[in-house]
Design an enzyme around this catalytic site. Structure first.
Site, PDB file in Angstrom:
ATOM      1  N   CYS A  74      52.720  90.789 -14.441  1.00 41.73           N
ATOM      2  CA  CYS A  74      53.145  89.529 -13.829  1.00 41.73           C
ATOM      3  C   CYS A  74      53.775  88.582 -14.864  1.00 41.73           C
ATOM      4  O   CYS A  74      53.098  88.134 -15.788  1.00 41.73           O
ATOM      5  CB  CYS A  74      51.928  88.882 -13.169  1.00 41.73           C
ATOM      6  SG  CYS A  74      52.129  87.163 -12.713  1.00 41.73           S
ATOM      7  N   CYS A 108      52.229  85.059 -14.964  1.00 42.18           N
ATOM      8  CA  CYS A 108      50.889  85.156 -15.582  1.00 42.18           C
ATOM      9  C   CYS A 108      51.012  85.101 -17.105  1.00 42.18           C
ATOM     10  O   CYS A 108      50.223  84.436 -17.779  1.00 42.18           O
ATOM     11  CB  CYS A 108      50.202  86.469 -15.187  1.00 42.18           C
ATOM     12  SG  CYS A 108      49.946  86.702 -13.419  1.00 42.18           S
TER      13      CYS A 108
END
Length: 177
Positions: free
Chosen positions: A54, A57
């Site tokens: 991600c 993230c």
């Protein structure tokens, strides 16, 4: 002896610099341990739900959470933990908390109930504002959602509820409200 003192002084200086610039301190705890620690410290749990692939993230982990301001804000209020939603305990937590997007963050009470939910990352100041709304009962996702479900949401609370739903990434609910 002089070499020993020099080494000691340099070690202390480096350690002091690291501590002074500490960002968010994520603890390596199982979820139930985090709840117990939060209860013992009279704090809430802040849970970061991420995956290794991600992009947002990684931005949060590399650019937001290491900031001293973030550490000052989070470390005093929360027991902070993070779990990869595709590994270990994260797999069960993903199901338990219905995580559908990454990153997703939760503010959780020591009894395990969710107080606030945030989907997606953002720059530090914006993220702090989003988390701060979750700390206030009257603007937290759980409180506003309960009031709405009971038909007790006051007219002036609707904008706060819509904002909490947006923060949680619940677009269908935003449309319904």
């Amino acid at each position: 002896m002089m070499k020993y003192i020099y080494t000691l002084v340099m070690t202390f200086a480096v350690w002091n610099t690291i501590v002074a610039q500490e960002g968010v301190r994520f603890r390596d705890l199982a979820f139930n341990e985090a709840l117990a620690q939060a209860k013992a410290e009279d704090k809430l749990v802040f849970m970061d739900c991420y995956t290794s692939w991600c992009g947002p993230c990684k931005v949060m982990a590399e650019e937001v959470f290491p900031q001293k301001a973030a550490g000052d804000f989070f470390n005093t209020r929360f027991v902070c933990v993070k779990y990869d939603m595709e590994k270990g305990e994260g797999i069960g937590l993903k199901k338990q908390f219905a995580v559908r997007a990454f990153p997703t963050f939760f503010i959780i009470r020591p009894d395990g109930t969710v107080q606030h939910r945030l989907a997606g990352g953002s720059q530090w100041e914006r993220f702090r504002e989003r988390v701060a709304r979750g700390l206030e009962e009257t603007t937290s996702y759980a409180y506003l959602n309960e009031r709405y479900q009971q038909g007790k949401l006051a007219r002036k609370q609707y904008p706060h509820y819509v904002q909490a739903l947006k923060d949680a990434g619940d677009r269908p609910a935003v449309k319904n409200v």
